[in-house]
Design a protein around this motif. Structure first.
Motif, PDB file in Angstrom:
ATOM      1  N   LEU A  68      10.232 -13.594   5.794  1.00 16.78           N
ATOM      2  CA  LEU A  68       9.424 -13.289   4.610  1.00 16.78           C
ATOM      3  C   LEU A  68      10.233 -13.468   3.326  1.00 16.78           C
ATOM      4  O   LEU A  68       9.702 -13.935   2.316  1.00 16.78           O
ATOM      5  CB  LEU A  68       8.870 -11.863   4.701  1.00 16.78           C
ATOM      6  N   LYS A  69      11.509 -13.117   3.373  1.00 17.41           N
ATOM      7  CA  LYS A  69      12.386 -13.313   2.204  1.00 17.41           C
ATOM      8  C   LYS A  69      12.546 -14.796   1.918  1.00 17.41           C
ATOM      9  O   LYS A  69      12.410 -15.241   0.777  1.00 17.41           O
ATOM     10  CB  LYS A  69      13.747 -12.664   2.453  1.00 17.41           C
ATOM     11  N   ASN A  70      12.807 -15.581   2.965  1.00 24.15           N
ATOM     12  CA  ASN A  70      12.980 -17.029   2.787  1.00 24.15           C
ATOM     13  C   ASN A  70      11.696 -17.702   2.315  1.00 24.15           C
ATOM     14  O   ASN A  70      11.743 -18.725   1.635  1.00 24.15           O
ATOM     15  CB  ASN A  70      13.475 -17.675   4.078  1.00 24.15           C
ATOM     16  N   ASP A  71      10.545 -17.124   2.661  1.00 25.60           N
ATOM     17  CA  ASP A  71       9.248 -17.643   2.218  1.00 25.60           C
ATOM     18  C   ASP A  71       8.911 -17.202   0.793  1.00 25.60           C
ATOM     19  O   ASP A  71       7.878 -17.584   0.254  1.00 25.60           O
ATOM     20  CB  ASP A  71       8.128 -17.180   3.161  1.00 25.60           C
ATOM     21  N   GLY A  72       9.762 -16.351   0.209  1.00 20.25           N
ATOM     22  CA  GLY A  72       9.541 -15.896  -1.165  1.00 20.25           C
ATOM     23  C   GLY A  72       8.497 -14.801  -1.291  1.00 20.25           C
ATOM     24  O   GLY A  72       8.031 -14.520  -2.391  1.00 20.25           O
ATOM     25  N   LYS A  73       8.142 -14.156  -0.174  1.00 21.09           N
ATOM     26  CA  LYS A  73       7.126 -13.113  -0.226  1.00 21.09           C
ATOM     27  C   LYS A  73       7.710 -11.729  -0.476  1.00 21.09           C
ATOM     28  O   LYS A  73       7.037 -10.857  -1.021  1.00 21.09           O
ATOM     29  CB  LYS A  73       6.315 -13.112   1.065  1.00 21.09           C
ATOM     30  N   ALA A 131      11.731  -9.559  -1.290  1.00 23.65           N
ATOM     31  CA  ALA A 131      13.109  -9.715  -1.762  1.00 23.65           C
ATOM     32  C   ALA A 131      13.857  -8.423  -1.499  1.00 23.65           C
ATOM     33  O   ALA A 131      13.269  -7.373  -1.267  1.00 23.65           O
ATOM     34  CB  ALA A 131      13.130 -10.045  -3.251  1.00 23.65           C
ATOM     35  N   ARG A 132      15.172  -8.506  -1.566  1.00 25.24           N
ATOM     36  CA  ARG A 132      16.039  -7.337  -1.418  1.00 25.24           C
ATOM     37  C   ARG A 132      16.337  -6.780  -2.798  1.00 25.24           C
ATOM     38  O   ARG A 132      16.672  -7.524  -3.715  1.00 25.24           O
ATOM     39  CB  ARG A 132      17.341  -7.796  -0.803  1.00 25.24           C
ATOM     40  N   ASP A 133      16.217  -5.493  -2.957  1.00 26.80           N
ATOM     41  CA  ASP A 133      16.610  -4.809  -4.183  1.00 26.80           C
ATOM     42  C   ASP A 133      17.534  -3.689  -3.761  1.00 26.80           C
ATOM     43  O   ASP A 133      17.069  -2.595  -3.430  1.00 26.80           O
ATOM     44  CB  ASP A 133      15.381  -4.284  -4.920  1.00 26.80           C
ATOM     45  N   GLY A 134      18.835  -3.971  -3.702  1.00 20.62           N
ATOM     46  CA  GLY A 134      19.788  -3.007  -3.168  1.00 20.62           C
ATOM     47  C   GLY A 134      19.546  -2.852  -1.682  1.00 20.62           C
ATOM     48  O   GLY A 134      19.569  -3.809  -0.926  1.00 20.62           O
ATOM     49  N   MET A 135      19.214  -1.644  -1.245  1.00 24.34           N
ATOM     50  CA  MET A 135      18.961  -1.371   0.168  1.00 24.34           C
ATOM     51  C   MET A 135      17.474  -1.473   0.505  1.00 24.34           C
ATOM     52  O   MET A 135      17.094  -1.304   1.650  1.00 24.34           O
ATOM     53  CB  MET A 135      19.468   0.037   0.526  1.00 24.34           C
ATOM     54  N   ALA A 136      16.651  -1.740  -0.485  1.00 20.82           N
ATOM     55  CA  ALA A 136      15.198  -1.738  -0.266  1.00 20.82           C
ATOM     56  C   ALA A 136      14.633  -3.149  -0.253  1.00 20.82           C
ATOM     57  O   ALA A 136      15.127  -4.043  -0.918  1.00 20.82           O
ATOM     58  CB  ALA A 136      14.512  -0.925  -1.359  1.00 20.82           C
ATOM     59  N   ARG A 143       0.788  -1.234   0.000  1.00 19.23           N
ATOM     60  CA  ARG A 143       0.000   0.000   0.000  1.00 19.23           C
ATOM     61  C   ARG A 143       0.818   1.282   0.000  1.00 19.23           C
ATOM     62  O   ARG A 143       0.419   2.280  -0.598  1.00 19.23           O
ATOM     63  CB  ARG A 143      -0.935   0.011   1.205  1.00 19.23           C
ATOM     64  N   HIS A 144       1.955   1.280   0.703  1.00 22.95           N
ATOM     65  CA  HIS A 144       2.692   2.532   0.898  1.00 22.95           C
ATOM     66  C   HIS A 144       4.030   2.592   0.144  1.00 22.95           C
ATOM     67  O   HIS A 144       4.527   3.681  -0.104  1.00 22.95           O
ATOM     68  CB  HIS A 144       2.947   2.754   2.397  1.00 22.95           C
ATOM     69  N   PHE A 145       4.606   1.435  -0.134  1.00 28.48           N
ATOM     70  CA  PHE A 145       5.934   1.414  -0.763  1.00 28.48           C
ATOM     71  C   PHE A 145       5.970   0.441  -1.943  1.00 28.48           C
ATOM     72  O   PHE A 145       6.704  -0.547  -1.918  1.00 28.48           O
ATOM     73  CB  PHE A 145       7.003   1.003   0.260  1.00 28.48           C
ATOM     74  N   PRO A 146       5.224   0.702  -2.992  1.00 27.26           N
ATOM     75  CA  PRO A 146       5.235  -0.232  -4.131  1.00 27.26           C
ATOM     76  C   PRO A 146       6.604  -0.333  -4.809  1.00 27.26           C
ATOM     77  O   PRO A 146       6.892  -1.338  -5.459  1.00 27.26           O
ATOM     78  CB  PRO A 146       4.174   0.339  -5.077  1.00 27.26           C
ATOM     79  N   GLN A 147       7.451   0.677  -4.621  1.00 22.81           N
ATOM     80  CA  GLN A 147       8.793   0.640  -5.206  1.00 22.81           C
ATOM     81  C   GLN A 147       9.838   0.095  -4.230  1.00 22.81           C
ATOM     82  O   GLN A 147      11.018   0.064  -4.541  1.00 22.81           O
ATOM     83  CB  GLN A 147       9.216   2.040  -5.670  1.00 22.81           C
ATOM     84  N   GLY A 148       9.390  -0.288  -3.020  1.00 24.41           N
ATOM     85  CA  GLY A 148      10.298  -0.839  -2.022  1.00 24.41           C
ATOM     86  C   GLY A 148      10.593   0.164  -0.919  1.00 24.41           C
ATOM     87  O   GLY A 148      10.349   1.360  -1.062  1.00 24.41           O
ATOM     88  N   ALA A 149      11.097  -0.378   0.205  1.00 23.73           N
ATOM     89  CA  ALA A 149      11.387   0.462   1.369  1.00 23.73           C
ATOM     90  C   ALA A 149      12.512  -0.155   2.181  1.00 23.73           C
ATOM     91  O   ALA A 149      12.666  -1.369   2.223  1.00 23.73           O
ATOM     92  CB  ALA A 149      10.141   0.600   2.237  1.00 23.73           C
ATOM     93  N   SER A 150      13.261   0.701   2.847  1.00 18.19           N
ATOM     94  CA  SER A 150      14.291   0.225   3.768  1.00 18.19           C
ATOM     95  C   SER A 150      13.607  -0.210   5.058  1.00 18.19           C
ATOM     96  O   SER A 150      12.441   0.103   5.308  1.00 18.19           O
ATOM     97  CB  SER A 150      15.297   1.334   4.066  1.00 18.19           C
ATOM     98  N   ALA A 151      14.352  -0.896   5.897  1.00 14.91           N
ATOM     99  CA  ALA A 151      13.813  -1.317   7.192  1.00 14.91           C
ATOM    100  C   ALA A 151      13.403  -0.093   8.014  1.00 14.91           C
ATOM    101  O   ALA A 151      12.356  -0.107   8.669  1.00 14.91           O
ATOM    102  CB  ALA A 151      14.847  -2.157   7.941  1.00 14.91           C
ATOM    103  N   LEU A 152      14.193   0.954   7.952  1.00 14.71           N
ATOM    104  CA  LEU A 152      13.849   2.161   8.705  1.00 14.71           C
ATOM    105  C   LEU A 152      12.581   2.816   8.174  1.00 14.71           C
ATOM    106  O   LEU A 152      11.762   3.316   8.949  1.00 14.71           O
ATOM    107  CB  LEU A 152      15.012   3.152   8.697  1.00 14.71           C
ATOM    108  N   ASP A 153      12.397   2.791   6.850  1.00 18.53           N
ATOM    109  CA  ASP A 153      11.165   3.314   6.261  1.00 18.53           C
ATOM    110  C   ASP A 153       9.960   2.532   6.782  1.00 18.53           C
ATOM    111  O   ASP A 153       8.924   3.105   7.105  1.00 18.53           O
ATOM    112  CB  ASP A 153      11.187   3.216   4.732  1.00 18.53           C
ATOM    113  N   LEU A 154      10.124   1.215   6.850  1.00 20.89           N
ATOM    114  CA  LEU A 154       9.035   0.373   7.337  1.00 20.89           C
ATOM    115  C   LEU A 154       8.708   0.693   8.794  1.00 20.89           C
ATOM    116  O   LEU A 154       7.530   0.813   9.167  1.00 20.89           O
ATOM    117  CB  LEU A 154       9.387  -1.105   7.179  1.00 20.89           C
ATOM    118  N   LEU A 155       9.731   0.846   9.619  1.00 16.43           N
ATOM    119  CA  LEU A 155       9.498   1.163  11.030  1.00 16.43           C
ATOM    120  C   LEU A 155       8.758   2.490  11.187  1.00 16.43           C
ATOM    121  O   LEU A 155       7.843   2.606  12.005  1.00 16.43           O
ATOM    122  CB  LEU A 155      10.819   1.201  11.802  1.00 16.43           C
TER     123      LEU A 155
END
Length: 129
Positions: free
Chosen positions: A110-115, A117-122, A74-86
């Motif tokens: 969630l990454k290991n479950d395939g839901k 992924a990491r894209d650089g820092m996001a 809903r908020h980060f369709p282009q991805g987010a850092s962990a700090l952005d998520l917090l």
């Protein structure tokens, strides 16, 4: 004279080394942040009146994993850092109680479950067709 293949291979090795260094630096920063989060958590704090995050539709408290998936969708369709998520958890879900040290294992799961992924820092949502 070096061939184009040799030049590109050398450049690839150099970039790979730089990426490894950057990843190691991120890991060191995350470890330091975890130590700071642990120190902050050890300090007694006044409980906020509304700590329970509820989904946008209302109802039960959302889990950290559910908030990650919802926030990325809903908020980060282009991805987010962990700090952005917090920051999003605090602002959008009223959850200022989620520690960085609690979020990291959930992201890994969630990454290991395939839901996700990491894209650089996001962190990004994995689209399943």
């Amino acid at each position: 004279m070096e061939s184009t293949v040799d030049v590109l291979a050398a450049l690839k090795r150099k970039l790979s080394e730089e990426l490894d260094h950057a990843i190691a630096k991120v890991a060191a920063i995350e470890a330091e942040m975890a130590a700071v989060e642990a120190a902050l958590a050890a300090i007694p704090q006044i409980e906020s009146v509304e700590k329970a995050a509820t989904p946008p539709s209302g109802g039960r408290k959302m889990s950290v994993k559910a908030m990650v998936l919802d926030a990325l969708e809903r908020h980060f369709p282009q991805g987010a850092s962990a700090l952005d998520l917090l920051e999003c958890f605090a602002k959008e879900y009223g959850r200022d109680d989620v520690a960085r040290t609690s979020l990291s294992p959930q992201l890994t799961t969630l990454k290991n479950d395939g839901k996700i992924a990491r894209d650089g820092m996001a962190w990004i949502l994995v689209k399943h067709d």
